[in-house]
Design an enzyme around this catalytic site. Structure first.
Site, short mmCIF file in Angstrom:
data_model
loop_
_atom_site.label_atom_id
_atom_site.label_comp_id
_atom_site.label_asym_id
_atom_site.label_seq_id
_atom_site.Cartn_x
_atom_site.Cartn_y
_atom_site.Cartn_z
N GLY A 124 0.82 -1.22 0.00
CA GLY A 124 0.00 0.00 0.00
C GLY A 124 0.84 1.26 0.00
O GLY A 124 1.28 1.72 1.06
N SER A 132 2.53 9.04 -8.60
CA SER A 132 3.94 9.25 -9.00
C SER A 132 4.67 10.06 -7.94
O SER A 132 5.84 9.81 -7.65
CB SER A 132 4.02 10.00 -10.33
OG SER A 132 3.20 9.38 -11.30
N TRP A 156 -6.15 2.06 -5.19
CA TRP A 156 -5.61 1.24 -6.27
C TRP A 156 -4.67 0.16 -5.74
O TRP A 156 -3.61 -0.07 -6.31
CB TRP A 156 -4.89 2.11 -7.32
CG TRP A 156 -5.87 2.91 -8.13
CD1 TRP A 156 -6.12 4.24 -8.01
CD2 TRP A 156 -6.74 2.41 -9.15
NE1 TRP A 156 -7.11 4.60 -8.88
CE2 TRP A 156 -7.50 3.50 -9.61
CE3 TRP A 156 -6.97 1.15 -9.72
CZ2 TRP A 156 -8.48 3.38 -10.60
CZ3 TRP A 156 -7.92 1.03 -10.71
CH2 TRP A 156 -8.66 2.13 -11.14
N SER A 158 -3.73 -3.53 -5.20
CA SER A 158 -4.01 -4.88 -5.70
C SER A 158 -4.14 -5.82 -4.51
O SER A 158 -3.40 -5.71 -3.53
CB SER A 158 -2.87 -5.35 -6.61
OG SER A 158 -2.68 -4.42 -7.65
N GLN A 279 1.98 -8.38 -46.34
CA GLN A 279 3.19 -7.82 -45.69
C GLN A 279 2.88 -6.91 -44.51
O GLN A 279 3.62 -6.90 -43.52
CB GLN A 279 4.03 -7.06 -46.72
CG GLN A 279 4.83 -8.00 -47.60
CD GLN A 279 5.80 -7.26 -48.50
OE1 GLN A 279 5.83 -6.03 -48.54
NE2 GLN A 279 6.61 -8.01 -49.23
N ALA A 340 -12.61 -6.72 -37.09
CA ALA A 340 -13.78 -6.49 -36.24
C ALA A 340 -13.91 -7.58 -35.17
O ALA A 340 -14.36 -7.32 -34.05
CB ALA A 340 -15.05 -6.43 -37.08
N GLU A 363 3.44 0.99 -11.04
CA GLU A 363 4.87 0.79 -10.73
C GLU A 363 5.75 1.71 -11.57
O GLU A 363 6.76 1.32 -12.15
CB GLU A 363 5.25 -0.67 -10.90
CG GLU A 363 4.37 -1.56 -10.03
CD GLU A 363 5.09 -2.71 -9.40
OE1 GLU A 363 6.30 -2.64 -9.25
OE2 GLU A 363 4.38 -3.67 -9.04
N GLY A 364 5.32 2.96 -11.64
CA GLY A 364 6.03 3.98 -12.41
C GLY A 364 5.41 4.08 -13.79
O GLY A 364 5.45 3.12 -14.56
C1 LIG Z 1 -4.69 -1.94 -11.80
C2 LIG Z 1 -3.80 -1.13 -10.89
C3 LIG Z 1 -3.22 -1.76 -9.79
C4 LIG Z 1 -2.42 -1.02 -8.91
N1 LIG Z 1 -1.89 -1.65 -7.80
C5 LIG Z 1 -1.22 -0.91 -6.87
C6 LIG Z 1 -0.75 -1.52 -5.66
O1 LIG Z 1 -0.89 -2.74 -5.45
N2 LIG Z 1 -0.16 -0.74 -4.73
C7 LIG Z 1 0.04 0.61 -4.91
O2 LIG Z 1 0.59 1.26 -4.04
N3 LIG Z 1 -0.40 1.21 -6.07
C8 LIG Z 1 -1.01 0.49 -7.04
N4 LIG Z 1 -1.47 1.09 -8.20
C9 LIG Z 1 -1.32 2.55 -8.35
C10 LIG Z 1 -0.24 2.95 -9.34
O3 LIG Z 1 1.03 2.60 -8.86
C11 LIG Z 1 -0.38 4.46 -9.61
O4 LIG Z 1 -1.59 4.60 -10.33
C12 LIG Z 1 0.79 5.02 -10.39
O5 LIG Z 1 1.90 5.15 -9.56
C13 LIG Z 1 0.49 6.40 -11.00
O6 LIG Z 1 -0.02 7.27 -10.07
P1 LIG Z 1 -1.38 8.09 -10.38
O7 LIG Z 1 -2.40 7.12 -10.88
O8 LIG Z 1 -1.71 8.86 -9.15
O9 LIG Z 1 -1.02 9.07 -11.55
P2 LIG Z 1 -0.33 10.51 -11.40
O10 LIG Z 1 0.93 10.41 -10.64
O11 LIG Z 1 -1.35 11.48 -10.92
O12 LIG Z 1 0.01 10.85 -12.92
C14 LIG Z 1 -0.97 11.33 -13.84
C15 LIG Z 1 -0.28 11.56 -15.19
O13 LIG Z 1 0.74 12.58 -15.05
C16 LIG Z 1 2.00 12.07 -15.46
N5 LIG Z 1 3.05 12.62 -14.60
C17 LIG Z 1 3.08 12.64 -13.24
N6 LIG Z 1 4.20 13.22 -12.82
C18 LIG Z 1 4.92 13.54 -13.92
C19 LIG Z 1 6.18 14.17 -14.15
N7 LIG Z 1 6.98 14.55 -13.14
N8 LIG Z 1 6.57 14.36 -15.42
C20 LIG Z 1 5.81 13.94 -16.46
N9 LIG Z 1 4.62 13.36 -16.32
C21 LIG Z 1 4.18 13.16 -15.07
C22 LIG Z 1 1.89 10.56 -15.28
O14 LIG Z 1 2.83 9.86 -16.08
C23 LIG Z 1 0.45 10.32 -15.71
O15 LIG Z 1 0.38 10.28 -17.12
C24 LIG Z 1 -2.22 0.37 -9.13
C25 LIG Z 1 -2.78 0.98 -10.27
C26 LIG Z 1 -3.56 0.24 -11.13
C27 LIG Z 1 -4.16 0.92 -12.33
#
Ligand SMILES: Cc1cc2nc3c(=O)[nH]c(=O)nc-3n(C[C@H](O)[C@H](O)[C@H](O)COP(=O)(O)OP(=O)(O)OC[C@H]3O[C@@H](n4cnc5c(N)ncnc54)[C@H](O)[C@@H]3O)c2cc1C
Length: 402
Positions: A124, A132, A156, A158, A279, A340, A363-364
Site C-alpha cells: 500500500g 507518482s 488502487w 491490488s 506484408q 472487427a 509501478e512507475g
Molecule cells: C490496476 C492497478 C493496480 C495497482 N496496484 C497498486 C498496488 O498494489 N499498490 C500501490 O501502491 N499502487 C497500485 N497502483 C497505483 C499505481 O502505482 C499508480 O496509479 C501510479 O503510480 C500512477 O499514479 P497516479 O495514478 O496517481 O497518476 P499521477 O501520478 O497522478 O500521474 C498522472 C499523469 O501525469 C504524469 N506525470 C506525473 N508526474 C509527472 C512528471 N513529473 N513528469 C511527467 N509526467 C508526469 C503521469 O505519467 C500520468 O500520465 C495500481 C494501479 C492500477 C491501475
C-alpha cells in the site's frame, strides 16, 4: 554471459504453462466478463510452491533464482494479467521487501507464511492524492507507547480484499518530507482496518484492486520495517522487484498476442490468401516478436544483476518501461490483426488490450521511467548503495545475517 535456461527453469516454465492452460485459460473469459477474482487460483499457486519462488528455503520459499520468478510471471500473464499482478504484489513488492529489509522476527512471523502461500501479502503506497509523487502521501503514523497509530487511506491497491498482510507507507515526520516516511506491516485483522474493491476497471477485471482504510489502526512498534524515516528508500527498492515482475509479465502478454494472432493469420483469408501472407500484417507480427525478444533480454539482464546481488534500479526501470510499452503495442496490433472480431470478446485479444494498459501506469508510469532513463544518461541521477541489499543467488545457507 549465459543465455540458456537451466533445467530447473525449463521445468518451472512447463509447470506454469500447463497450469495456465488447464486451470486458467478455459475460465478466464468468464471471470473477466463477470469481474470475478477466483481466489482458488491463488491457493493452487501456493500448492504448486509458486508464491515464494525466489525466497530462500529457510524462509519457506522454493530457493530458486530471481529469473525463475520472471519465468513464472511471463507464463502467468500469458493466461491473464490478474494472476501475475497477484504474484507481483505478493512476492515482488512484499515478500522480497521483507527478505531485504525485514528483521529476523518479521521474517519468521510474516515472510515464512507468505512464501509458503499460507498468508497473502500486498503493498500500500498509492493514495488518492499521491501516485507518482510519493512524498505527497497523507497517511500518518503517530507513535504512542509501544504502538504506532495509523490514520489515512490507500487506493488502487491490488489484492485489497484478499491480502492478510500489507506493507503500508506513512509519515512519521511530515516535516522531513520523503525522509519522514516509514514502512509498516499491517494485518487485515487489526482493528480499524477496512477495504473496498474498485468497480468499473478498464482491464484486469479478473483481479482484485481497491482501497484500504486505516482508522486509528494500532500497529505494534515491532512491525516497523527498517528504521523510522527509511520508508521512501524501502518503497523504491520494493519497486525494483515489483517492476521486474511487471516487465516479465509483459513478455507473457506479448506471447499471448503472438499466439492468438498467428492462429488467426492461418484461419482468415482475404483477397484469396491467408492474412499472414500480407506484408503489413507480417509487419505487426514481426514487431511483436522483436518486442518479446528485446523485452526478455532486458528482463533477464535485470534478473542476472539481482542474482549477482547488484543494484539494478536503472536496468529494471528500462525493462519495465520498454516491456510494458511493447506489450501494449502488441495487444493493440493483435486487435488490429483480428479486424472487427478482435473488437469483441469472442476472441481474447480485446482482453489483452484492456489488460496491457494498467502496467503502463502502475509501478512507475511510462513518463516517470522516461524521465528516469534520461536522468541516468545525462548524469542527473546516480544510485547510492542501500543499507540493506537483496541476497545474491545462489543463497548461502543462512541469509539471516546479511
Ligand atoms: C490496476 C492497478 C493496480 C495497482 N496496484 C497498486 C498496488 O498494489 N499498490 C500501490 O501502491 N499502487 C497500485 N497502483 C497505483 C499505481 O502505482 C499508480 O496509479 C501510479 O503510480 C500512477 O499514479 P497516479 O495514478 O496517481 O497518476 P499521477 O501520478 O497522478 O500521474 C498522472 C499523469 O501525469 C504524469 N506525470 C506525473 N508526474 C509527472 C512528471 N513529473 N513528469 C511527467 N509526467 C508526469 C503521469 O505519467 C500520468 O500520465 C495500481 C494501479 C492500477 C491501475
Amino acid at each position: 554471459m549465459e543465455f540458456s535456461y537451466s533445467e530447473e527453469q525449463e521445468m518451472v516454465r512447463k509447470m506454469v504453462r500447463d497450469f495456465v492452460d488447464k486451470e486458467i485459460m478455459p475460465y478466464i473469459a468468464e471471470w473477466d466478463a463477470k469481474g470475478h477474482f477466483e481466489t482458488s487460483i491463488i491457493n493452487r499457486l501456493a500448492e504448486l510452491d509458486l508464491m515464494g519462488v525466489c525466497i530462500p528455503e529457510e524462509y519457506g520459499g522454493s530457493g530458486m533464482d530471481y529469473n525463475s520468478l520472471a519465468i513464472v510471471c511471463e507464463e502467468l500473464e500469458r493466461g491473464d494479467t490478474a494472476f501475475r499482478t497477484a504474484v507481483s504484489v505478493h512476492t515482488g513488492l512484499n515478500s522480497m521487501t521483507l527478505l531485504q529489509w525485514g528483521n529476523e522476527m518479521q521474517k519468521q512471523k510474516y515472510l515464512v507464511p507468505q512464501a509458503k502461500g499460507q498468508k497473502i501479502a500486498a503493498f500500500g503506497l498509492t493514495e488518492p492524492n499521491a501516485g507518482s509523487d510519493v512524498a505527497a502521501l497523507q497517511t500518518t503514523a503517530v507513535k504512542e507507547g509501544d504502538y504506532y497509530i495509523l490514520n489515512g487511506s490507500k487506493t488502487w491497491i491490488s489484492l485489497c480484499d484478499a491480502a492478510d498482510h500489507f506493507l503500508v507507507f506513512a509519515y512519521t515526520d511530515k516535516s522531513a518530507q520523503h525522509k519522514g516516511i516509514s514502512c509498516f506491516i499491517v494485518e487485515r485483522d487489526m482493528q480499524g482496518f477496512s477495504s473496498k474493491a474498485i468497480k468499473g476497471k478498464l482491464g484486469i477485471r479478473a483481479g482484485n484492486t481497491g482501497e484500504i482504510f486505516f482508522d486509528h489502526v494500532k500497529v505494534p512498534k515491532e512491525n516497523l520495517v527498517g528504521e523510522e524515516g527509511e520508508g521512501f528508500k524501502i518503497a523504491m527498492s520494493a519497486l525494483d522487484n515489483g517492476r521486474f515482475t511487471v516487465a516479465a509479465g509483459a513478455c507473457g502478454t506479448i506471447m499471448a498476442c503472438l499466439e492468438a494472432s498467428i492462429k488467426y493469420c492461418e484461419e482468415r483469408t482475404t483477397f484469396g490468401k491467408e492474412i499472414g501472407k500480407h506484408q503489413l500484417v507480417q509487419q505487426m507480427i514481426a514487431k511483436m516478436e522483436a518486442g518479446l525478444q528485446m523485452s526478455r533480454l532486458l528482463v533477464f539482464r535485470s534478473g542476472w544483476l539481482k542474482n549477482q546481488g547488484k543494484r539494478n534500479t536503472r536496468e529494471t526501470s528500462l525493462a519495465k518501461w520498454q516491456a510494458c510499452d511493447f506489450a501494449n503495442e502488441a495487444a493493440n496490433d493483435a486487435v488490429q490483426i483480428h479486424g472487427a472480431y478482435g473488437y469483441s470478446n469472442e476472441y481474447p485479444v480485446e482482453r489483452y488490450l484492456r489488460n496491457s494498459k494498467a502496467p503502463v501506469i502502475y509501478e512507475g508510469t511510462r513518463e516517470i521511467h522516461t524521465l528516469m532513463q534520461a536522468d541516468y544518461v545525462l548524469g542527473y541521477r546516480q544510485d547510492k548503495p542501500l543499507r540493506k541489499t537483496l541476497p545474491a543467488w545462489p543463497y548461502k545457507e543462512h541469509t539471516a545475517n546479511i
